[in-house]
Design an enzyme around this catalytic site. Structure first.
Site, PDB file in Angstrom:
ATOM      1  N   SER A 468       0.866  -1.184   0.000  1.00 30.29           N
ATOM      2  CA  SER A 468       0.000   0.000   0.000  1.00 30.29           C
ATOM      3  C   SER A 468       0.898   1.227   0.000  1.00 30.29           C
ATOM      4  CB  SER A 468      -0.871   0.000   1.251  1.00 30.29           C
ATOM      5  OG  SER A 468      -1.438   1.281   1.435  1.00 30.29           O
ATOM      6  N   TYR A 481      -0.870  -0.721  10.534  1.00 28.29           N
ATOM      7  CA  TYR A 481      -1.114  -1.065   9.130  1.00 28.29           C
ATOM      8  C   TYR A 481       0.078  -0.625   8.267  1.00 28.29           C
ATOM      9  CZ  TYR A 481      -3.318  -1.257   4.539  1.00 28.29           C
ATOM     10  OH  TYR A 481      -3.598  -1.543   3.224  1.00 28.29           O
TER      11      TYR A 481
HETATM   12  P1  NAP Z   1     -11.043  -6.336   0.922  1.00 25.47           P
HETATM   13  O1  NAP Z   1     -12.004  -6.149  -0.181  1.00 25.47           O
HETATM   14  O2  NAP Z   1     -11.508  -6.158   2.311  1.00 25.47           O
HETATM   15  O3  NAP Z   1     -10.354  -7.775   0.751  1.00 25.47           O
HETATM   16  C1  NAP Z   1      -9.525  -8.295   1.739  1.00 25.47           C
HETATM   17  C2  NAP Z   1      -9.343  -9.775   1.452  1.00 25.47           C
HETATM   18  O4  NAP Z   1      -8.460 -10.301   2.438  1.00 25.47           O
HETATM   19  C3  NAP Z   1     -10.621 -10.546   1.528  1.00 25.47           C
HETATM   20  O5  NAP Z   1     -10.696 -11.450   0.472  1.00 25.47           O
HETATM   21  C4  NAP Z   1     -10.517 -11.293   2.837  1.00 25.47           C
HETATM   22  O6  NAP Z   1     -11.182 -12.549   2.750  1.00 25.47           O
HETATM   23  C5  NAP Z   1      -9.021 -11.511   2.924  1.00 25.47           C
HETATM   24  N1  NAP Z   1      -8.625 -11.760   4.298  1.00 25.47           N
HETATM   25  C6  NAP Z   1      -8.668 -10.909   5.337  1.00 25.47           C
HETATM   26  N2  NAP Z   1      -8.297 -11.552   6.452  1.00 25.47           N
HETATM   27  C7  NAP Z   1      -8.010 -12.819   6.112  1.00 25.47           C
HETATM   28  C8  NAP Z   1      -7.602 -13.964   6.828  1.00 25.47           C
HETATM   29  N3  NAP Z   1      -7.411 -13.949   8.166  1.00 25.47           N
HETATM   30  N4  NAP Z   1      -7.401 -15.117   6.145  1.00 25.47           N
HETATM   31  C9  NAP Z   1      -7.612 -15.165   4.818  1.00 25.47           C
HETATM   32  N5  NAP Z   1      -8.010 -14.105   4.094  1.00 25.47           N
HETATM   33  C10 NAP Z   1      -8.216 -12.953   4.733  1.00 25.47           C
HETATM   34  O7  NAP Z   1      -9.807  -5.346   0.765  1.00 25.47           O
HETATM   35  P2  NAP Z   1      -8.919  -5.011  -0.513  1.00 25.47           P
HETATM   36  O8  NAP Z   1      -8.999  -3.575  -0.736  1.00 25.47           O
HETATM   37  O9  NAP Z   1      -9.189  -5.923  -1.624  1.00 25.47           O
HETATM   38  O10 NAP Z   1      -7.514  -5.321   0.114  1.00 25.47           O
HETATM   39  C11 NAP Z   1      -6.630  -6.237  -0.501  1.00 25.47           C
HETATM   40  C12 NAP Z   1      -5.217  -5.812  -0.184  1.00 25.47           C
HETATM   41  O11 NAP Z   1      -4.989  -4.526  -0.730  1.00 25.47           O
HETATM   42  C13 NAP Z   1      -4.921  -5.718   1.272  1.00 25.47           C
HETATM   43  O12 NAP Z   1      -3.642  -6.270   1.531  1.00 25.47           O
HETATM   44  C14 NAP Z   1      -4.907  -4.220   1.530  1.00 25.47           C
HETATM   45  O13 NAP Z   1      -4.047  -3.902   2.603  1.00 25.47           O
HETATM   46  C15 NAP Z   1      -4.394  -3.688   0.228  1.00 25.47           C
HETATM   47  N6  NAP Z   1      -4.761  -2.312  -0.051  1.00 25.47           N
HETATM   48  C16 NAP Z   1      -6.048  -1.894  -0.047  1.00 25.47           C
HETATM   49  C17 NAP Z   1      -6.339  -0.561  -0.297  1.00 25.47           C
HETATM   50  C18 NAP Z   1      -7.754  -0.031  -0.286  1.00 25.47           C
HETATM   51  O14 NAP Z   1      -7.948   1.175  -0.187  1.00 25.47           O
HETATM   52  N7  NAP Z   1      -8.757  -0.874  -0.420  1.00 25.47           N
HETATM   53  C19 NAP Z   1      -5.318   0.333  -0.554  1.00 25.47           C
HETATM   54  C20 NAP Z   1      -4.008  -0.109  -0.581  1.00 25.47           C
HETATM   55  C21 NAP Z   1      -3.748  -1.425  -0.310  1.00 25.47           C
HETATM   56  P3  NAP Z   1     -12.102 -13.199   3.891  1.00 25.47           P
HETATM   57  O15 NAP Z   1     -12.661 -12.093   4.713  1.00 25.47           O
HETATM   58  O16 NAP Z   1     -13.106 -13.972   3.117  1.00 25.47           O
HETATM   59  O17 NAP Z   1     -11.173 -14.089   4.627  1.00 25.47           O
END
Ligand code: NAP
Length: 594
Positions: A468, A481
């Site tokens: 991120s 984070y």
């Molecule tokens: P999201 O829609 O909330 O997806 C998060 C994913 O992580 C879900 O599929 C969730 O699946 C999985 N997850 C969470 N805890 C887990 C666990 N204990 N075991 C297995 N799977 C787990 O968020 P996203 O935006 O796609 O985030 C994906 C990545 O992008 C993350 O690493 C986040 O830090 C990064 N990111 C996001 C943003 C943003 O603004 N959205 C910005 C920069 C970086 P389950 O809940 O089904 O387990």
């Protein structure tokens, strides 16, 4: 000593001639009368006597052997890949007539001498066959298991010589690379993870010459290699040579995957008797650089073209491209995507499936994964589901084992699983803090390390860690984070630098705000968000599309959107401002949420 050298104008032959002359021997050469051999012979002037002839003709061989005190028998058809096929393998009868028939003629001519000369026969470590599964090094008493015609011919000749009643010594050579500007397409046959022992051609020449005056070599089979400092993995050897030439390491898929007959050798005895190990691969690189001279600069200048030309000579690279362009007809590439039940992970899995990857989907919410897998299959793709809670320490290994059982190996790993928490660090519940480190940092690291060894063994693969922009901005409200993301950044960057030239890639993806469930996850404090996060957010499909492009053109880091590339400069340049503005912003956000 009067010494006959057969195959005198080949790679090892020329080194042997130089050393024999230096040691004061009277040398007679036997070789085919070709233009190249005549030219090579002229280099030595009158220092040599040359008998032109063909090993298959007993009369030629008889003329060459007459009056000699020792014979160094090097002439042999080798399993060289050429545009017309593998020489000793494509025409085994023709090769056997020279290799085995020629050696028989030589042995008979030697036996017929009133005072039969001594014989040093050049054999090869190819006689051991495939040994990568056995612990190294190979010893001269190891059983032989010749696979190709070439190695079978060597074994047949060794047996013939041992039974001949002559005074003999057998030298089995490691990889003796010629100092020449000729490309041997056989270089692509060795898998990058094979053990291989280099030996400098001049050291081999020295070993042969020293052998003649060493009473202890007779009746012995000796292994001739460069010694422990020349015991390498083929990846290291190939990359050092290609780098040295200015070409740079070629992609892993340019090299074969079938085990190849190379290994490390126990050369303790040969070194004790012959004292020949003087040079290493660095000396060879030095010799090659001197031979290339100004052409090395030209290679550097036209590097992309030279690389394309070289890759065009690899049958494996051509085959891998054919698989790629054949789309569904070839074996599919496999991608493992964590966090695939939502957001960036789900969009990436969809994207990779449309690009022809079979995708393995990992997350906790199994029903969501099945829904996505169904959607992918309905569109003609291939998907499987692995439900796992990555905060569990055992999960990484379990996912790895399941994927290996289902697919054998993967081509791409995307670590997207992760979650955030916004608020005062002091107020973050400890179980959640621990879980964040476990999922965002530890699980991504564990999966990376597990799959990395597999990818390195295959010489290809790509690991994409979703970090991120927060990894560069340790701002208020995201203490842990941003720490997990900077952990991932440093871990991935270090690996990237370690993996140069291996054919395996690791990359970091640094998105800014993305419109996913990230901010609505149950782990977040309801209503508490980073200011302006919604306004600036990009769609997860945009991130997925950039990941698809990243796999085609690997890079260390990408920012989504691109303009965020300036952010790493913000923290060092404007930290004084962030220190003052940050606390105000967080206080305002917390107040609004409550
Ligand atoms: P999201 O829609 O909330 O997806 C998060 C994913 O992580 C879900 O599929 C969730 O699946 C999985 N997850 C969470 N805890 C887990 C666990 N204990 N075991 C297995 N799977 C787990 O968020 P996203 O935006 O796609 O985030 C994906 C990545 O992008 C993350 O690493 C986040 O830090 C990064 N990111 C996001 C943003 C943003 O603004 N959205 C910005 C920069 C970086 P389950 O809940 O089904 O387990």
């Amino acid at each position: 000593m009067r010494v006959l050298v057969t195959g005198a104008f080949g790679n090892v032959g020329l080194s042997a001639l130089t050393e024999l002359l230096k040691q004061g021997h009277q040398v007679r050469c036997f070789d085919l009368k070709t233009r190249a051999n005549e030219r090579a012979g002229r280099r030595f002037g009158r220092a040599l006597e040359v008998v032109w002839g063909d090993l298959r003709r007993p009369a030629d061989v008889g003329r060459a052997v007459a009056g000699q005190e020792a014979v160094i028998h090097l002439a042999f058809i080798i399993p060289k890949l050429s545009a017309t096929g593998i020489e000793s393998e494509a025409q085994p009868d023709w090769a056997a007539a020279i290799n085995v028939g020629g050696t028989r003629n030589l042995v008979e001519a030697m036996q017929a001498q009133p005072q039969p000369p001594k014989l040093i026969f050049s054999s090869s470590l190819h006689v051991y066959g495939l040994t990568q599964e056995q612990p190294p090094p190979r010893t001269s008493s190891d059983p032989v298991q010749p696979l190709e015609h070439y190695a079978r011919h060597k074994v047949e000749c060794e047996e013939m010589i041992k039974a001949s009643g002559l005074t003999w010594s057998i030298f089995r050579f490691a990889a003796v690379l010629p100092i020449a500007m000729k490309l041997d397409p056989g270089m692509f046959d060795v898998p990058l993870d094979n053990r291989i022992e280099f030996v400098h051609t001049r050291d081999v020449g020295l070993a042969l010459a020293n052998g003649l005056s060493c009473p202890e070599v007779w009746g012995k089979t000796l292994l001739i290699g460069g010694g422990p400092q020349c015991q390498l993995y083929y990846r290291d050897m190939a990359s050092q040579i290609l780098d040295g030439m200015g070409v740079g390491m070629l992609p892993g898929r340019a090299f074969g995957a079938q085990p190849f007959a190379t290994d490390w050798l126990d050369t303790t005895e040969s070194q004790r008797l012959l004292d020949y190990q003087r040079r290493t691969l660095s000396d060879y690189l030095h010799d090659m650089a001197a031979l290339l001279g100004f052409r090395r600069r030209m290679i550097r200048l036209f590097r992309p073209g030279v690389r394309r030309w070289l890759l065009g000579r690899s049958p494996y690279f051509a085959a891998s491209r054919a698989i790629g362009s054949a789309g569904q007809r070839g074996p599919r590439k496999v991608a493992l995507v964590t966090g695939a039940s939502s957001g960036i992970g789900a969009a990436t899995a969809r994207r990779l499936a449309t690009e022809g990857y079979a995708v393995a989907l990992v997350a906790r919410r199994e029903e969501r994964l099945h829904a996505l897998a169904g959607e992918i299959r309905a569109a003609g793709g291939e998907a499987s589901v692995i439900a796992a809670d990555l905060s569990d320490e055992a999960a990484g290994q379990q996912v790895f084992d399941k994927v290996r059982a289902a697919y054998g190996a993967i081509d791409v790993l995307v670590n997207s699983a992760g979650f955030g928490w916004y608020g005062y660090g002091a107020e973050m519940p400890w179980p959640l803090a621990r879980q964040m480190v476990e999922v965002n940092a530890l699980a991504a690291m564990r999966l990376t390390l597990l799959f990395l060894s597999d990818m390195l063994a295959r010489g290809r693969g790509h690991i994409v860690n979703i970090s991120s922009i927060a990894g560069n901005l340790p701002n208020q409200g995201i203490a842990l984070y941003s720490a997990t993301k900077s952990f991932l950044d440093n871990f991935t960057t270090s690996l990237y630098r370690e993996l140069a030239g291996t054919g395996v890639h690791v990359s970091i993806v640094k998105p800014g705000p993305v419109a996913t469930e990230f901010w609505d996850a149950p782990t977040q404090v309801p209503g508490l968000r980073i200011p302006g996060e919604r306004l600036a957010a990009v769609r997860p499909e945009a991130v997925a599309q950039r990941i698809g492009a990243l796999l085609r053109r690997p890079r260390r880091v990408i920012y989504v959107p691109r303009w965020l590339g300036f952010v790493p400069w913000v923290e060092p340049a404007l930290s004084w401002l962030l220190d003052r503005l940050g606390p105000l912003l967080l206080r305002r956000q917390v107040k609004t949420a409550r």
